[in-house]
Scaffold this motif. Structure first.
Motif, PDB file in Angstrom:
ATOM      1  N   ILE A 167       5.607   7.632  -7.499  1.00  0.00           N
ATOM      2  CA  ILE A 167       6.148   7.362  -6.176  1.00  0.00           C
ATOM      3  C   ILE A 167       7.559   7.924  -6.150  1.00  0.00           C
ATOM      4  CG2 ILE A 167       6.747   5.588  -4.492  1.00  0.00           C
ATOM      5  CD1 ILE A 167       4.632   3.835  -6.099  1.00  0.00           C
ATOM      6  N   ASP A 168       7.726   9.008  -5.381  1.00  0.00           N
ATOM      7  CA  ASP A 168       9.037   9.653  -5.291  1.00  0.00           C
ATOM      8  C   ASP A 168       9.446   9.779  -3.831  1.00  0.00           C
ATOM      9  OD1 ASP A 168       7.341  11.683  -4.521  1.00  0.00           O
ATOM     10  OD2 ASP A 168       8.189  13.192  -5.850  1.00  0.00           O
ATOM     11  N   PHE A 169      10.353  10.673  -3.526  1.00  0.00           N
ATOM     12  CA  PHE A 169      11.093  10.630  -2.274  1.00  0.00           C
ATOM     13  C   PHE A 169      10.941  11.943  -1.518  1.00  0.00           C
ATOM     14  CE2 PHE A 169      13.164   8.855  -5.975  1.00  0.00           C
ATOM     15  CZ  PHE A 169      12.947   7.506  -5.726  1.00  0.00           C
ATOM     16  N   VAL A 170      10.587  11.836  -0.235  1.00  0.00           N
ATOM     17  CA  VAL A 170      10.530  13.009   0.632  1.00  0.00           C
ATOM     18  C   VAL A 170      11.903  13.260   1.237  1.00  0.00           C
ATOM     19  CG1 VAL A 170       9.484  13.965   2.724  1.00  0.00           C
ATOM     20  CG2 VAL A 170       8.092  12.653   1.108  1.00  0.00           C
ATOM     21  N   ASN A 171      12.548  12.210   1.660  1.00  0.00           N
ATOM     22  CA  ASN A 171      13.931  12.320   2.128  1.00  0.00           C
ATOM     23  C   ASN A 171      14.594  10.962   1.992  1.00  0.00           C
ATOM     24  OD1 ASN A 171      13.064  10.763   4.367  1.00  0.00           O
ATOM     25  ND2 ASN A 171      12.601  12.606   5.547  1.00  0.00           N
ATOM     26  N   GLY A 172      15.872  10.914   2.274  1.00  0.00           N
ATOM     27  CA  GLY A 172      16.626   9.680   2.107  1.00  0.00           C
ATOM     28  C   GLY A 172      17.506   9.754   0.871  1.00  0.00           C
ATOM     29  N   ASN A 173      17.984   8.607   0.422  1.00  0.00           N
ATOM     30  CA  ASN A 173      18.964   8.568  -0.658  1.00  0.00           C
ATOM     31  C   ASN A 173      18.372   8.278  -2.029  1.00  0.00           C
ATOM     32  OD1 ASN A 173      18.426   5.801  -0.562  1.00  0.00           O
ATOM     33  ND2 ASN A 173      20.203   5.375   0.747  1.00  0.00           N
ATOM     34  N   GLY A 174      17.037   8.212  -2.121  1.00  0.00           N
ATOM     35  CA  GLY A 174      16.410   7.977  -3.416  1.00  0.00           C
ATOM     36  C   GLY A 174      16.533   6.564  -3.935  1.00  0.00           C
ATOM     37  N   TYR A 175      17.020   5.671  -3.101  1.00  0.00           N
ATOM     38  CA  TYR A 175      17.177   4.247  -3.439  1.00  0.00           C
ATOM     39  C   TYR A 175      16.045   3.527  -2.729  1.00  0.00           C
ATOM     40  CZ  TYR A 175      19.800  -0.239  -3.701  1.00  0.00           C
ATOM     41  OH  TYR A 175      20.225  -1.523  -3.938  1.00  0.00           O
ATOM     42  N   ALA A 176      15.015   3.118  -3.472  1.00  0.00           N
ATOM     43  CA  ALA A 176      13.714   2.863  -2.869  1.00  0.00           C
ATOM     44  C   ALA A 176      13.156   1.483  -3.190  1.00  0.00           C
ATOM     45  CB  ALA A 176      12.724   3.937  -3.328  1.00  0.00           C
ATOM     46  N   PRO A 177      13.474   0.454  -2.399  1.00  0.00           N
ATOM     47  CA  PRO A 177      12.770  -0.811  -2.560  1.00  0.00           C
ATOM     48  C   PRO A 177      11.334  -0.707  -2.047  1.00  0.00           C
ATOM     49  CG  PRO A 177      14.308  -0.945  -0.724  1.00  0.00           C
ATOM     50  CD  PRO A 177      14.521   0.386  -1.364  1.00  0.00           C
ATOM     51  N   ILE A 178      10.398  -1.312  -2.790  1.00  0.00           N
ATOM     52  CA  ILE A 178       8.996  -1.372  -2.388  1.00  0.00           C
ATOM     53  C   ILE A 178       8.539  -2.823  -2.468  1.00  0.00           C
ATOM     54  CG2 ILE A 178       8.517   0.998  -3.112  1.00  0.00           C
ATOM     55  CD1 ILE A 178       7.158  -0.170  -5.623  1.00  0.00           C
ATOM     56  N   ASP A 179       7.434  -3.133  -1.791  1.00  0.00           N
ATOM     57  CA  ASP A 179       6.973  -4.519  -1.761  1.00  0.00           C
ATOM     58  C   ASP A 179       5.460  -4.552  -1.559  1.00  0.00           C
ATOM     59  OD1 ASP A 179       7.158  -7.276  -1.856  1.00  0.00           O
ATOM     60  OD2 ASP A 179       8.477  -7.477  -0.124  1.00  0.00           O
ATOM     61  N   ASP A 180       4.877  -5.744  -1.764  1.00  0.00           N
ATOM     62  CA  ASP A 180       3.452  -6.011  -1.544  1.00  0.00           C
ATOM     63  C   ASP A 180       2.584  -4.931  -2.209  1.00  0.00           C
ATOM     64  OD1 ASP A 180       4.380  -8.156  -0.138  1.00  0.00           O
ATOM     65  OD2 ASP A 180       3.261  -7.728   1.689  1.00  0.00           O
ATOM     66  N   LEU A 181       2.669  -4.880  -3.521  1.00  0.00           N
ATOM     67  CA  LEU A 181       1.957  -3.883  -4.320  1.00  0.00           C
ATOM     68  C   LEU A 181       0.508  -4.322  -4.524  1.00  0.00           C
ATOM     69  CD1 LEU A 181       1.898  -1.374  -6.178  1.00  0.00           C
ATOM     70  CD2 LEU A 181       2.863  -2.820  -7.981  1.00  0.00           C
ATOM     71  N   HIS A 182      -0.441  -3.422  -4.203  1.00  0.00           N
ATOM     72  CA  HIS A 182      -1.873  -3.644  -4.376  1.00  0.00           C
ATOM     73  C   HIS A 182      -2.394  -2.672  -5.441  1.00  0.00           C
ATOM     74  CE1 HIS A 182      -1.008  -4.911  -0.251  1.00  0.00           C
ATOM     75  NE2 HIS A 182      -2.232  -5.362  -0.060  1.00  0.00           N
ATOM     76  N   THR A 183      -3.273  -3.150  -6.328  1.00  0.00           N
ATOM     77  CA  THR A 183      -3.869  -2.252  -7.324  1.00  0.00           C
ATOM     78  C   THR A 183      -5.362  -2.504  -7.458  1.00  0.00           C
ATOM     79  OG1 THR A 183      -3.527  -3.724  -9.226  1.00  0.00           O
ATOM     80  CG2 THR A 183      -1.727  -2.207  -8.671  1.00  0.00           C
ATOM     81  N   ALA A 184      -6.097  -1.446  -7.749  1.00  0.00           N
ATOM     82  CA  ALA A 184      -7.511  -1.518  -8.136  1.00  0.00           C
ATOM     83  C   ALA A 184      -7.648  -0.685  -9.402  1.00  0.00           C
ATOM     84  CB  ALA A 184      -8.419  -0.984  -7.022  1.00  0.00           C
ATOM     85  N   VAL A 185      -7.783  -1.372 -10.523  1.00  0.00           N
ATOM     86  CA  VAL A 185      -7.782  -0.733 -11.839  1.00  0.00           C
ATOM     87  C   VAL A 185      -9.085  -1.097 -12.535  1.00  0.00           C
ATOM     88  CG1 VAL A 185      -6.578  -0.570 -14.064  1.00  0.00           C
ATOM     89  CG2 VAL A 185      -5.275  -0.979 -11.964  1.00  0.00           C
ATOM     90  N   ARG A 186      -9.746  -0.119 -13.181  1.00  0.00           N
ATOM     91  CA  ARG A 186     -10.969  -0.438 -13.912  1.00  0.00           C
ATOM     92  C   ARG A 186     -11.174   0.533 -15.064  1.00  0.00           C
ATOM     93  NH1 ARG A 186     -15.721   1.922 -14.033  1.00  0.00           N
ATOM     94  NH2 ARG A 186     -16.150   3.713 -12.733  1.00  0.00           N
ATOM     95  N   SER A 187     -12.183   0.278 -15.861  1.00  0.00           N
ATOM     96  CA  SER A 187     -12.447   1.084 -17.040  1.00  0.00           C
ATOM     97  C   SER A 187     -12.746   2.524 -16.673  1.00  0.00           C
ATOM     98  CB  SER A 187     -13.632   0.499 -17.824  1.00  0.00           C
ATOM     99  OG  SER A 187     -14.004   1.365 -18.875  1.00  0.00           O
ATOM    100  N   ALA A 188     -12.290   3.449 -17.514  1.00  0.00           N
ATOM    101  CA  ALA A 188     -12.568   4.868 -17.322  1.00  0.00           C
ATOM    102  C   ALA A 188     -13.933   5.262 -17.865  1.00  0.00           C
ATOM    103  CB  ALA A 188     -11.490   5.707 -18.014  1.00  0.00           C
ATOM    104  N   MET A 189     -14.643   4.352 -18.492  1.00  0.00           N
ATOM    105  CA  MET A 189     -15.927   4.677 -19.106  1.00  0.00           C
ATOM    106  C   MET A 189     -16.980   4.964 -18.046  1.00  0.00           C
ATOM    107  SD  MET A 189     -16.009   1.663 -21.972  1.00  0.00           S
ATOM    108  CE  MET A 189     -17.689   2.077 -22.455  1.00  0.00           C
ATOM    109  N   ALA A 190     -17.782   5.987 -18.302  1.00  0.00           N
ATOM    110  CA  ALA A 190     -18.985   6.280 -17.522  1.00  0.00           C
ATOM    111  C   ALA A 190     -18.704   6.442 -16.042  1.00  0.00           C
ATOM    112  CB  ALA A 190     -20.020   5.177 -17.728  1.00  0.00           C
TER     113      ALA A 190
END
Length: 218
Positions: A167-190
């Protein structure tokens, strides 16, 4: 933050998207629908302010160090500014409230056998546009999405799985608060070949005893 633990064995995830290997989203409800509303969630409000974050175990992820070797930190909106999304806290790529920030967020699966199949979050900086990039193990770009300026949800769901998300910056000052992080992570097998899939169709978790956390409601 209230989470409902869901233990998945033999689960097949199925969603409505049809042809793409990876799909970008700028709507939170659409992202949640794309992962069949099975995801882990963190709003950072139960983490003490000033905490350096290298691992979020319930989300199955870890953060690489920032450019100066420090980690992202949990900080209050009262100090970081920005457009409040939920609760008092957010996660920021900084620790001393000085501009610019200390580089891009870099996220990996905590378990080396897992991949990142979905990441979504809110840009709450107030004046920046952020870019999310899904990368494979060779650092090739799988998909990208850019947030709205100032505040807005953005995320990606993909059928192959990313080794790293930046997660990087398209414009602005590069000072980047983020919130309400969602993830879907699972095994790489098969993991099936993308050509044989609709997006995220039949991502079987056969007998893995895999667990995610599902938010009751936000």
């Amino acid at each position: 933050m209230k989470n409902l633990a869901i233990y998945l064995s033999g689960l097949v995830l199925s969603v409505c998207a049809t042809t793409a290997e990876a799909t970008p989203f700028t709507d939170q409800s659409a992202w949640r629908d794309a992962v069949n509303n099975i995801f882990a969630f963190e709003n950072f409000d139960d983490i003490a302010t000033g905490t350096s974050v290298d691992v979020l175990g319930d989300l199955g992820i870890m953060f690489d160090p920032l450019d100066d070797g420090t980690q992202p930190t949990v900080q209050p909106y009262s100090r970081t500014g920005g457009i409040r999304r939920s609760g008092p806290n957010n996660l920021i790529n900084d620790s001393d409230f000085s501009l610019p920030g200390r580089g891009a967020f870099s996220i990996r699966a905590l378990d080396p056998n897992d991949l990142l199949f979905g990441i979504g979050l809110w840009n709450v900086g107030g004046d920046d546009r952020l870019r999310m990039t899904f990368l494979d193990s060779a650092e090739n770009i799988i998909e990208q999405v850019i947030s709205a300026s100032g505040s807005g949800f953005f995320g990606i769901v993909n059928a192959v799985g990313a080794a790293r998300v930046e997660i990087d910056f398209v414009n602005g000052n590069g000072y980047a608060p983020i919130d309400d992080l969602h993830t879907a992570v699972r095994s790489a097998m098969a993991v099936p070949e993308p050509s044989s899939l609709t997006l995220f169709t039949t991502l079987g978790l056969m007998s893995l005893g895999f667990s995610l956390r599902k938010i009751r409601s936000v």
